[in-house]
Design an enzyme around this catalytic site. Structure first.
Site, short mmCIF file in Angstrom:
data_model
loop_
_atom_site.label_atom_id
_atom_site.label_comp_id
_atom_site.label_asym_id
_atom_site.label_seq_id
_atom_site.Cartn_x
_atom_site.Cartn_y
_atom_site.Cartn_z
CG ASP A 1 -1.49 1.24 1.59
OD1 ASP A 1 -2.27 1.66 0.54
OD2 ASP A 1 -1.52 1.70 2.74
CG ASP B 1 -2.02 7.64 0.54
OD1 ASP B 1 -0.65 8.19 0.20
OD2 ASP B 1 -2.84 7.64 -0.07
P1 B16 Z 1 -6.89 10.18 -3.17
P2 B16 Z 1 -3.96 3.97 -0.10
C1 B16 Z 1 -5.93 5.68 0.25
O1 B16 Z 1 -4.63 5.55 -0.29
C2 B16 Z 1 -5.79 6.55 1.23
O2 B16 Z 1 -5.61 5.60 2.50
C3 B16 Z 1 -7.11 6.93 1.62
O3 B16 Z 1 -7.20 7.82 2.84
C4 B16 Z 1 -7.54 8.01 0.32
O4 B16 Z 1 -8.97 8.64 0.49
C5 B16 Z 1 -7.51 7.20 -0.84
O5 B16 Z 1 -6.06 6.48 -1.01
C6 B16 Z 1 -7.87 8.03 -1.89
O6 B16 Z 1 -6.92 8.93 -2.15
O7 B16 Z 1 -7.90 11.19 -2.78
O8 B16 Z 1 -5.52 10.63 -3.16
O9 B16 Z 1 -7.15 9.63 -4.80
O10 B16 Z 1 -3.83 3.96 1.32
O11 B16 Z 1 -4.88 2.77 -0.82
O12 B16 Z 1 -2.51 3.93 -0.70
MG MG Z 2 -2.83 3.18 3.29
#
Ligand code: B16
Ligand code: MG
Length: 219
Positions: free
Chosen positions: A10, A12
Protein backbone atom coordinates in the site's frame (compact mmCIF):
# COMPACT_ATOMS: atom_id res chain seq x y z
CA UNK A 1 3.12 -22.22 4.40
CA UNK A 2 2.49 -19.92 1.41
CA UNK A 3 5.44 -19.47 -0.94
CA UNK A 4 5.88 -15.74 -1.41
CA UNK A 5 7.07 -14.54 -4.82
CA UNK A 6 5.77 -10.97 -4.79
CA UNK A 7 5.28 -8.26 -2.21
CA UNK A 8 2.62 -5.59 -2.74
CA UNK A 9 2.83 -2.36 -0.78
CA UNK A 10 0.00 0.00 0.00
CA UNK A 11 1.29 3.56 -0.51
CA UNK A 12 -0.38 6.02 1.91
CA UNK A 13 0.64 5.10 5.45
CA UNK A 14 3.02 2.28 4.45
CA UNK A 15 5.70 3.66 2.10
CA UNK A 16 5.11 7.29 3.10
CA UNK A 17 3.21 8.96 5.91
CA UNK A 18 0.69 10.70 3.67
CA UNK A 19 -2.10 9.32 5.88
CA UNK A 20 -1.45 12.32 8.18
CA UNK A 21 -1.85 14.72 5.22
CA UNK A 22 -5.17 13.11 4.30
CA UNK A 23 -6.24 13.53 7.92
CA UNK A 24 -5.20 17.19 8.07
CA UNK A 25 -7.06 18.01 4.85
CA UNK A 26 -10.25 16.18 5.96
CA UNK A 27 -10.02 17.83 9.39
CA UNK A 28 -9.78 21.27 7.77
CA UNK A 29 -13.01 20.49 5.93
CA UNK A 30 -14.72 19.31 9.13
CA UNK A 31 -13.49 22.45 10.91
CA UNK A 32 -15.12 24.59 8.21
CA UNK A 33 -18.39 22.75 8.80
CA UNK A 34 -17.92 23.16 12.57
CA UNK A 35 -17.70 19.55 13.73
CA UNK A 36 -14.99 17.50 15.36
CA UNK A 37 -13.07 14.99 13.23
CA UNK A 38 -10.75 12.83 15.30
CA UNK A 39 -7.88 10.46 14.39
CA UNK A 40 -10.22 7.63 15.38
CA UNK A 41 -12.81 8.82 12.83
CA UNK A 42 -9.99 9.02 10.29
CA UNK A 43 -9.25 5.28 10.62
CA UNK A 44 -12.55 4.63 8.80
CA UNK A 45 -11.33 6.63 5.78
CA UNK A 46 -7.99 4.90 5.31
CA UNK A 47 -7.78 2.99 2.03
CA UNK A 48 -11.24 4.24 0.96
CA UNK A 49 -11.74 6.31 -2.21
CA UNK A 50 -11.98 10.10 -2.03
CA UNK A 51 -15.74 10.36 -2.67
CA UNK A 52 -16.59 7.46 -0.34
CA UNK A 53 -14.39 9.11 2.30
CA UNK A 54 -16.32 12.36 1.85
CA UNK A 55 -19.61 10.52 2.39
CA UNK A 56 -18.31 8.97 5.63
CA UNK A 57 -16.99 12.35 6.82
CA UNK A 58 -20.29 14.10 6.09
CA UNK A 59 -22.24 11.39 7.90
CA UNK A 60 -19.96 11.82 10.95
CA UNK A 61 -20.86 15.54 10.90
CA UNK A 62 -24.55 14.80 10.31
CA UNK A 63 -24.44 16.81 7.09
CA UNK A 64 -26.48 15.90 4.01
CA UNK A 65 -25.43 17.09 0.56
CA UNK A 66 -27.51 15.55 -2.22
CA UNK A 67 -25.94 17.32 -5.19
CA UNK A 68 -23.21 15.20 -6.76
CA UNK A 69 -21.71 18.36 -8.29
CA UNK A 70 -21.41 19.92 -4.84
CA UNK A 71 -19.93 16.72 -3.38
CA UNK A 72 -17.39 16.67 -6.22
CA UNK A 73 -16.57 20.34 -5.58
CA UNK A 74 -15.90 19.68 -1.90
CA UNK A 75 -13.85 16.54 -2.63
CA UNK A 76 -11.76 18.56 -5.10
CA UNK A 77 -11.23 21.26 -2.48
CA UNK A 78 -9.96 18.65 -0.01
CA UNK A 79 -7.73 17.24 -2.75
CA UNK A 80 -6.24 20.69 -3.45
CA UNK A 81 -5.35 21.06 0.25
CA UNK A 82 -3.94 17.52 0.29
CA UNK A 83 -1.85 18.18 -2.83
CA UNK A 84 -0.30 21.26 -1.20
CA UNK A 85 1.25 18.84 1.28
CA UNK A 86 2.35 16.11 -1.12
CA UNK A 87 3.91 18.53 -3.62
CA UNK A 88 6.42 19.44 -0.90
CA UNK A 89 7.46 15.81 -0.32
CA UNK A 90 11.03 14.62 -0.98
CA UNK A 91 12.79 11.24 -0.77
CA UNK A 92 13.35 12.08 2.92
CA UNK A 93 9.65 11.36 3.45
CA UNK A 94 10.04 7.64 2.73
CA UNK A 95 9.25 5.91 6.02
CA UNK A 96 12.20 4.43 7.99
CA UNK A 97 13.45 1.06 6.74
CA UNK A 98 11.22 0.99 3.64
CA UNK A 99 13.86 1.76 1.02
CA UNK A 100 16.38 -0.76 2.36
CA UNK A 101 13.69 -3.42 2.54
CA UNK A 102 12.62 -2.73 -1.06
CA UNK A 103 16.21 -2.92 -2.30
CA UNK A 104 16.67 -6.15 -0.34
CA UNK A 105 13.55 -7.61 -1.98
CA UNK A 106 14.69 -6.62 -5.47
CA UNK A 107 18.14 -8.09 -4.91
CA UNK A 108 16.52 -11.36 -3.78
CA UNK A 109 14.36 -11.51 -6.92
CA UNK A 110 11.01 -10.86 -5.29
CA UNK A 111 8.62 -8.87 -7.49
CA UNK A 112 7.46 -5.64 -5.89
CA UNK A 113 4.33 -3.59 -6.58
CA UNK A 114 2.24 -0.71 -5.28
CA UNK A 115 -1.49 -1.26 -4.66
CA UNK A 116 -3.09 2.06 -3.73
CA UNK A 117 -6.62 3.50 -3.82
CA UNK A 118 -5.14 6.94 -4.41
CA UNK A 119 -5.44 8.93 -7.62
CA UNK A 120 -2.39 10.90 -6.44
CA UNK A 121 -0.11 7.85 -6.26
CA UNK A 122 1.98 8.78 -9.30
CA UNK A 123 2.61 12.30 -7.96
CA UNK A 124 3.80 10.85 -4.65
CA UNK A 125 6.01 8.23 -6.32
CA UNK A 126 7.61 10.94 -8.47
CA UNK A 127 8.19 13.22 -5.46
CA UNK A 128 9.98 10.48 -3.51
CA UNK A 129 12.02 9.25 -6.50
CA UNK A 130 10.20 5.91 -6.83
CA UNK A 131 8.50 6.56 -10.19
CA UNK A 132 10.27 3.70 -11.96
CA UNK A 133 11.24 1.60 -8.97
CA UNK A 134 8.37 -0.90 -8.74
CA UNK A 135 7.66 -3.79 -11.14
CA UNK A 136 4.00 -2.72 -11.19
CA UNK A 137 1.87 0.15 -9.88
CA UNK A 138 -1.91 -0.05 -9.55
CA UNK A 139 -3.59 3.11 -8.26
CA UNK A 140 -6.99 4.75 -7.89
CA UNK A 141 -7.02 5.71 -11.57
CA UNK A 142 -6.92 2.06 -12.64
CA UNK A 143 -9.65 0.56 -10.48
CA UNK A 144 -13.43 0.79 -10.44
CA UNK A 145 -13.90 -0.33 -6.80
CA UNK A 146 -11.66 0.82 -3.97
CA UNK A 147 -10.57 -1.22 -0.94
CA UNK A 148 -12.04 -3.30 0.74
CA UNK A 149 -12.74 -4.68 -2.73
CA UNK A 150 -9.79 -6.88 -3.79
CA UNK A 151 -9.59 -5.37 -7.32
CA UNK A 152 -6.47 -3.25 -6.69
CA UNK A 153 -4.41 -6.18 -5.39
CA UNK A 154 -5.69 -8.67 -7.97
CA UNK A 155 -4.72 -6.23 -10.72
CA UNK A 156 -1.26 -5.82 -9.21
CA UNK A 157 -0.77 -9.61 -9.10
CA UNK A 158 -1.97 -9.91 -12.70
CA UNK A 159 0.47 -7.19 -13.83
CA UNK A 160 3.28 -9.04 -12.06
CA UNK A 161 2.11 -12.35 -13.52
CA UNK A 162 2.13 -13.93 -10.05
CA UNK A 163 -0.73 -15.96 -8.52
CA UNK A 164 -2.54 -14.17 -5.67
CA UNK A 165 -1.67 -16.95 -3.18
CA UNK A 166 2.01 -16.18 -3.80
CA UNK A 167 1.60 -12.50 -2.85
CA UNK A 168 2.16 -10.77 0.48
CA UNK A 169 0.51 -7.38 1.08
CA UNK A 170 1.62 -4.69 3.54
CA UNK A 171 -1.27 -2.42 4.57
CA UNK A 172 -1.99 0.23 7.22
CA UNK A 173 -5.80 0.21 6.79
CA UNK A 174 -8.45 -2.25 7.94
CA UNK A 175 -10.11 -1.85 4.51
CA UNK A 176 -6.81 -2.78 2.85
CA UNK A 177 -6.34 -5.88 5.03
CA UNK A 178 -9.84 -7.02 4.05
CA UNK A 179 -9.05 -6.36 0.37
CA UNK A 180 -5.84 -8.41 0.55
CA UNK A 181 -7.56 -11.32 2.29
CA UNK A 182 -10.44 -11.29 -0.20
CA UNK A 183 -7.79 -11.43 -2.94
CA UNK A 184 -6.43 -14.63 -1.32
CA UNK A 185 -3.15 -12.98 -0.32
CA UNK A 186 -1.23 -12.93 2.92
CA UNK A 187 -2.16 -9.67 4.67
CA UNK A 188 0.41 -8.02 6.93
CA UNK A 189 -0.73 -4.99 8.93
CA UNK A 190 1.64 -2.07 9.44
CA UNK A 191 0.82 -0.03 12.53
CA UNK A 192 -1.20 -0.64 15.67
CA UNK A 193 -2.73 -4.08 16.24
CA UNK A 194 -5.97 -2.54 17.57
CA UNK A 195 -6.75 -1.19 14.08
CA UNK A 196 -5.50 -4.23 12.17
CA UNK A 197 -6.70 -7.23 14.17
CA UNK A 198 -7.91 -9.03 11.00
CA UNK A 199 -4.40 -9.12 9.56
CA UNK A 200 -2.44 -12.40 9.36
CA UNK A 201 0.41 -10.65 11.21
CA UNK A 202 1.08 -7.05 12.30
CA UNK A 203 4.41 -5.22 12.31
CA UNK A 204 4.80 -1.76 13.90
CA UNK A 205 6.89 -0.38 11.00
CA UNK A 206 9.75 -1.39 8.68
CA UNK A 207 12.65 -0.22 10.84
CA UNK A 208 13.76 -3.78 11.68
CA UNK A 209 12.48 -5.45 8.55
CA UNK A 210 14.60 -7.51 6.18
CA UNK A 211 14.01 -10.10 3.52
CA UNK A 212 14.81 -13.01 5.86
CA UNK A 213 11.74 -12.09 7.90
CA UNK A 214 9.36 -12.80 4.99
CA UNK A 215 9.38 -16.51 5.92
CA UNK A 216 8.53 -15.74 9.57
CA UNK A 217 5.52 -13.70 8.46
CA UNK A 218 4.11 -16.66 6.52
CA UNK A 219 4.11 -19.01 9.55
P1 B16 B 1 -6.86 10.21 -3.22
P2 B16 B 1 -3.81 3.99 -0.05
C1 B16 B 1 -5.80 5.76 -0.01
O1 B16 B 1 -4.51 5.41 -0.37
C2 B16 B 1 -5.81 6.50 1.31
O2 B16 B 1 -5.51 5.61 2.37
C3 B16 B 1 -7.18 7.09 1.57
O3 B16 B 1 -7.16 7.82 2.78
C4 B16 B 1 -7.57 7.99 0.41
O4 B16 B 1 -8.87 8.53 0.59
C5 B16 B 1 -7.53 7.18 -0.89
O5 B16 B 1 -6.23 6.64 -1.06
C6 B16 B 1 -7.85 8.02 -2.08
O6 B16 B 1 -6.82 8.97 -2.22
O7 B16 B 1 -7.84 11.21 -2.68
O8 B16 B 1 -5.43 10.68 -3.21
O9 B16 B 1 -7.28 9.66 -4.57
O10 B16 B 1 -3.70 3.91 1.43
O11 B16 B 1 -4.70 2.93 -0.68
O12 B16 B 1 -2.47 4.12 -0.74
MG1 MG C 1 -2.86 3.16 3.35
Amino acid sequence: MQEIKAVIFDLDGVVVDTAIFHYKAWKRLADEYGFDFTPEHNEKLKGISRLESLDILLSIGGIEIDSIDERNRIANLKNDWYRDYILKMTPNDILPGVKNFLIDLKNTNYKIAIGSSSKNANTILERIGFDSFFDAVVDGLQISKSKPDPEVFLKAAAKLNINPENCMVFEDAAAGIEAAKRAGMLAIGVGKYEHLSNADKVIPDFSNMNVLMIDNLTK
